[in-house]
Every structure is written in C-alpha cells, then in structure tokens.
Design an enzyme around this catalytic site. Structure first.
Site, PDB file in Angstrom:
ATOM      1  N   GLY A  93     -19.553 -11.370  34.627  1.00  0.00           N
ATOM      2  CA  GLY A  93     -19.463 -10.482  35.776  1.00  0.00           C
ATOM      3  C   GLY A  93     -18.022 -10.146  36.110  1.00  0.00           C
ATOM      4  O   GLY A  93     -17.701  -9.038  36.547  1.00  0.00           O
ATOM      5  N   ASN A  94     -17.104 -11.108  35.854  1.00  0.00           N
ATOM      6  CA  ASN A  94     -15.682 -10.868  36.097  1.00  0.00           C
ATOM      7  C   ASN A  94     -15.068  -9.961  35.043  1.00  0.00           C
ATOM      8  O   ASN A  94     -13.961  -9.445  35.247  1.00  0.00           O
ATOM      9  CB  ASN A  94     -14.916 -12.187  36.146  1.00  0.00           C
ATOM     10  CG  ASN A  94     -15.181 -12.960  37.421  1.00  0.00           C
ATOM     11  OD1 ASN A  94     -15.221 -12.388  38.495  1.00  0.00           O
ATOM     12  ND2 ASN A  94     -15.402 -14.259  37.296  1.00  0.00           N
ATOM     13  N   LYS A 151     -20.788 -22.864  41.796  1.00  0.00           N
ATOM     14  CA  LYS A 151     -20.753 -21.571  41.106  1.00  0.00           C
ATOM     15  C   LYS A 151     -20.047 -20.532  41.965  1.00  0.00           C
ATOM     16  O   LYS A 151     -20.443 -20.258  43.088  1.00  0.00           O
ATOM     17  CB  LYS A 151     -22.182 -21.110  40.807  1.00  0.00           C
ATOM     18  CG  LYS A 151     -22.313 -19.695  40.289  1.00  0.00           C
ATOM     19  CD  LYS A 151     -21.791 -19.568  38.885  1.00  0.00           C
ATOM     20  CE  LYS A 151     -22.076 -18.178  38.333  1.00  0.00           C
ATOM     21  NZ  LYS A 151     -21.446 -17.981  37.015  1.00  0.00           N
ATOM     22  N   LYS A 171     -24.738 -17.785  33.706  1.00  0.00           N
ATOM     23  CA  LYS A 171     -25.284 -16.909  32.672  1.00  0.00           C
ATOM     24  C   LYS A 171     -24.957 -17.390  31.266  1.00  0.00           C
ATOM     25  O   LYS A 171     -25.716 -17.128  30.329  1.00  0.00           O
ATOM     26  CB  LYS A 171     -24.827 -15.472  32.875  1.00  0.00           C
ATOM     27  CG  LYS A 171     -23.342 -15.218  32.732  1.00  0.00           C
ATOM     28  CD  LYS A 171     -22.964 -14.710  31.365  1.00  0.00           C
ATOM     29  CE  LYS A 171     -21.487 -14.471  31.190  1.00  0.00           C
ATOM     30  NZ  LYS A 171     -20.516 -15.390  31.759  1.00  0.00           N
ATOM     31  N   LYS A 197     -18.682 -22.016  29.845  1.00  0.00           N
ATOM     32  CA  LYS A 197     -18.643 -21.267  28.587  1.00  0.00           C
ATOM     33  C   LYS A 197     -18.509 -22.220  27.408  1.00  0.00           C
ATOM     34  O   LYS A 197     -19.220 -22.082  26.399  1.00  0.00           O
ATOM     35  CB  LYS A 197     -17.487 -20.257  28.620  1.00  0.00           C
ATOM     36  CG  LYS A 197     -17.639 -19.187  29.681  1.00  0.00           C
ATOM     37  CD  LYS A 197     -16.381 -18.372  29.853  1.00  0.00           C
ATOM     38  CE  LYS A 197     -16.560 -17.265  30.867  1.00  0.00           C
ATOM     39  NZ  LYS A 197     -17.107 -17.697  32.162  1.00  0.00           N
TER      40      LYS A 197
END
Length: 301
Positions: free
Chosen positions: A11-12, A123, A206, A264
């Site tokens: 999203g970033n 988050k 995500k 990640k």
C-alpha cells in the site's frame, strides 16, 4: 504453460510515505505498476495481492469525521479498500494488457480469534504524524500509536492468516486465463461463527497472506514489491548494504515483527521453505530486473 507468479504490492508503494493520500497520487503509482506488470504477464500467469495501510487508515479517518452515525468496523473498511484499489488496478491492467481478462475478487481470510495480535496492535495504517501529536491523537480517537521511522503512525491488530476462504474461486479464475487481483489488504479478516464467519477488527498483513496464497495455488515464485529497493543489512547507517542473494537462514534475523520489513522477510521465508521455490523483495520500479536477479533481494532455500 506459463509459470505462476504471486505479486504482493505494498500500500505504501501506491501511496508514498508522507505524500497526500489522494486518488490522483495512487493512480499515478498504479499506472507505473501496470506498465511493469504488463511486461511480466507475457511470461507469467499473475495473481496480485495489494496492501492497504495508507488507504484503510484514510477510510478510518473519514469514517470518524462523520459523528452522526457510529464508526464502521475495520473489516468493512478493508472490504472497501479491496474495491477502491482493486478496481483501479484492474482498469489500468486491462488497458496495458490489450484487453486480456482481469478480475478483482472480494476475498475473506480466516484468522484465529485467540491470536495474540488482538492484544498487541502492531500493523501500521493511515498517514504519518509528527511525534508531538501522539497524545492528542490517542485522546481524540482512542488509537494506539507507534514510532514509524522519524514519525508516528496508528497501529491495529494484525493476526496471522490461517486460510483463504475464497481460494477455489481464485483457482477457477486462473484456469479461465484471468489475471486475478485478490486478498486485498491481506483479505477481509473473519473468524468462524456458527455455520459461517464473522468479521473482526483487524488488518491482516498482505505479505503473509500472499505467502499463504502462493503456497495454496502452487505458485512458482512470490514477488513482494514495496517502497524499498531491497532488504538492507545495517539499514539506516553509513554501513547499509543491499542483500542481493540470501538463503532463508541468512534472512531469518530480518523477520522481526516490526510492521515494516519484518513481515516481508517472514513471508518469503515461509514460502521458500514450504515450496522450495525462490522469492523476491524489491521496489515497484525494478520489478522485471528483480525477477532476473539484477536488482532487489532474491531468497532461496
């Protein structure tokens, strides 16, 4: 037959840190993404998972601004973000891939109602703020705030994804030749309730959802695109060094639950260990070169 590639888009990467959270700025990034993805679509069958941190935080702010009705819960806002981001990506990809079928799928992801994350929000969502605004924001909205680099940012529970409820529909669309945009924002978080499921106040990471999905559909690779061009050793210091090729064991120290690079790293480690296939982390603009091992970070067994 094309290889299967799951792309997790941050999203970033769509709304850059510190910029105005506008549809125009997001669309500009989506056009860049669609350009690179159209190139990848020639060689790969694509499934795209996108983040929603800035976007769902903006929806929550807009939600709170109207005081004439109770605020809508986070699971509903995640569903809204799936639509608002997913349709924009689908439209851009359809233009760039000469009308090849692209479908955005509303996706629910099951989480454990006893997950420890519900008691320890971590988050990041929404825009960044100056540190001296923390007390005011926490008092006004009842938020939990946490340092994000030189700024502070709202944090919410982020339980670990257990099961993608709509994976059968994803498989059917893939078999029909569609590029599938799914599990947006990590998926709408739900828990078992009677004969069905009930939404919960959370935003799932995500990247972890993308790893679960990639394993479920037997993907050949997992590619995580973010606003950093690689995983760095000694990040933020003069000794910073990009890690180009690492094993899961070498990457393990980076998989801390920090709400930034940690998830990640954890996601690609999970995928590589489960499948034996390679995974990648890097910047949106470098996508084709990342898969060729020229940029980003490549992770192997």
């Amino acid at each position: 037959m094309k290889k299967k590639l799951v792309i997790a888009l941050g999203g970033n990467a769509l709304l850059q840190r510190g910029e105005i959270l506008s549809a125009e700025n997001q669309q500009r990034s989506i056009q860049v993404f669609a350009q690179w993805v159209a190139m990848l679509a020639r060689d790969y069958q694509l499934v795209i998972v996108h983040g929603n941190g800035p976007q769902v935080g903006l929806l929550a702010l807009q939600n709170a601004a109207y005081t004439e009705s109770p605020a809508w819960p986070l699971d509903i806002l995640v569903a809204e973000s799936q639509g608002m981001i997913g349709v924009a990506i689908a439209q851009a990809l359809t233009q760039k891939t000469a009308g090849c079928p692209v479908t955005t799928l509303m996706t629910r992801v099951e989480v454990d109602p006893q997950d420890e994350a519900f008691a320890a929000p971590g988050k990041y969502i929404g825009p960044v703020y100056q540190p001296d605004q923390q007390a005011e924001l926490e008092q006004r909205y009842g938020w939990t705030m946490k340092a994000d680099g030189q700024y502070i940012r709202r944090v919410v529970p982020s339980p670990i994804p257990q099961n993608i409820l709509d994976s059968e529909a994803i498989q059917m669309l893939m078999e029909a030749g569609h590029t599938v945009i799914c599990c947006g924002g990590g998926g709408v978080p739900v828990v078992p309730q009677g004969e069905g499921y009930q939404g919960v106040e959370a935003v799932i990471d995500k990247d972890l959802t993308a790893a679960v999905l990639a394993n479920a559909i037997n993907a050949d690779h997992l590619l995580i695109l973010t606003d950093a061009d690689a995983v760095y050793e000694h990040w933020g210091t003069p000794q910073a060094r990009a890690l180009r090729h690492v094993t899961t064991e070498e990457l393990a120290p980076f998989a801390a639950p920090d709400g930034a690079m940690g998830p990640k790293a954890a996601a690609v480690i999970q995928f590589v260990k489960q499948t034996g296939s390679s995974a990648f982390i890097g910047a949106l603009k470098d996508a084709p070169q990342i898969l060729m091992g020229e940029k980003g970070t490549c992770v192997t067994q």
